[in-house]
Write a protein that holds these residues in place. Sequence first.
Motif, short mmCIF file in Angstrom:
data_model
loop_
_atom_site.label_atom_id
_atom_site.label_comp_id
_atom_site.label_asym_id
_atom_site.label_seq_id
_atom_site.Cartn_x
_atom_site.Cartn_y
_atom_site.Cartn_z
N HIS A 1 -39.33 -100.10 5.66
CA HIS A 1 -39.80 -98.72 5.75
C HIS A 1 -38.90 -97.82 4.92
O HIS A 1 -37.68 -98.00 4.90
CB HIS A 1 -39.79 -98.25 7.20
CG HIS A 1 -40.06 -96.78 7.38
ND1 HIS A 1 -41.33 -96.25 7.35
CD2 HIS A 1 -39.22 -95.72 7.55
CE1 HIS A 1 -41.27 -94.94 7.52
NE2 HIS A 1 -40.00 -94.59 7.64
N TYR A 2 -39.52 -96.87 4.23
CA TYR A 2 -38.76 -95.81 3.58
C TYR A 2 -39.59 -94.53 3.65
O TYR A 2 -40.77 -94.53 3.28
CB TYR A 2 -38.45 -96.14 2.12
CG TYR A 2 -37.64 -95.04 1.44
CD1 TYR A 2 -36.27 -94.94 1.66
CD2 TYR A 2 -38.25 -94.09 0.64
CE1 TYR A 2 -35.52 -93.93 1.09
CE2 TYR A 2 -37.51 -93.07 0.06
CZ TYR A 2 -36.15 -93.01 0.28
OH TYR A 2 -35.40 -92.00 -0.29
N VAL B 1 -37.50 -104.51 2.21
CA VAL B 1 -37.63 -103.14 2.69
C VAL B 1 -38.82 -103.06 3.64
O VAL B 1 -39.95 -103.38 3.28
CB VAL B 1 -37.81 -102.15 1.52
CG1 VAL B 1 -37.99 -100.74 2.05
CG2 VAL B 1 -36.61 -102.21 0.58
N TYR C 1 -34.25 -95.28 5.70
CA TYR C 1 -34.46 -96.53 4.98
C TYR C 1 -34.19 -97.67 5.95
O TYR C 1 -33.11 -97.75 6.54
CB TYR C 1 -33.50 -96.58 3.79
CG TYR C 1 -33.41 -97.89 3.05
CD1 TYR C 1 -34.30 -98.20 2.03
CD2 TYR C 1 -32.40 -98.80 3.34
CE1 TYR C 1 -34.19 -99.39 1.34
CE2 TYR C 1 -32.28 -99.98 2.65
CZ TYR C 1 -33.18 -100.27 1.64
OH TYR C 1 -33.06 -101.46 0.95
N ASN D 1 -33.82 -88.68 4.87
CA ASN D 1 -34.37 -89.95 4.38
C ASN D 1 -34.02 -91.07 5.35
O ASN D 1 -32.88 -91.16 5.81
CB ASN D 1 -33.82 -90.29 3.00
CG ASN D 1 -34.24 -89.27 1.96
OD1 ASN D 1 -35.38 -88.81 1.94
ND2 ASN D 1 -33.32 -88.92 1.08
#
Length: 202
Positions: free
Chosen positions: A160-161, A158, A148, A146
Amino acid sequence: MALFKHTSTFELDPFTDLIFNALLIFTFLFLMALLLLNPPAKSGIIDPKAEFLVTVSWPDNDPNDIDIWAAGPGSRQVWYMRPQDGLMHIDRDDRGLANDTQEVDGKTIVNPLNQEVLTIRGRPPGEYIVNLHYYKTENKQPVPVNVYVAEVNPKLKVLHYGTTTLGQQGDEVTAVRFTIDPDGRVGNINQINKSIVKAEQP
């Protein structure tokens, strides 16, 4: 039949009443001053002293070693051998389970968390590239990672995830790329692949 009536003999003269009220006001002002001098701690607020945070994590207790590599403007690069360059900094080289144990009173304590964090402590204009590298495998299994990316100043945003799967030892994948313009604004967020690891290896 005699009737008895109770009367209070305690009465304040005007001067004593004035002193008493002044004391109450002074006490109130003193308590307010204490509250202003020592405001209550705000819980749940994190001040990382950074402009951007990039968090890379993979499943708890996974024994495999995943590394974060990053490149920034001016040929700046960070990875486990060079955790700081310019305003980019990697907090720790997490090697899966290899460096997640500690002996305490004869007992082995295991930290199951697998995570590396990159901080960017300024806004130099240019392109930033964050890559994932499957450095070493212990079980020859693919690893979902993942990624983040958050802008933390002036407020949390935020950018990008996503999850990227690294199939085998030696794999390198670009997790995210973004650009900071001369005014400090972020744009052009993408995942166009570009190798960083191979450029550093002999």
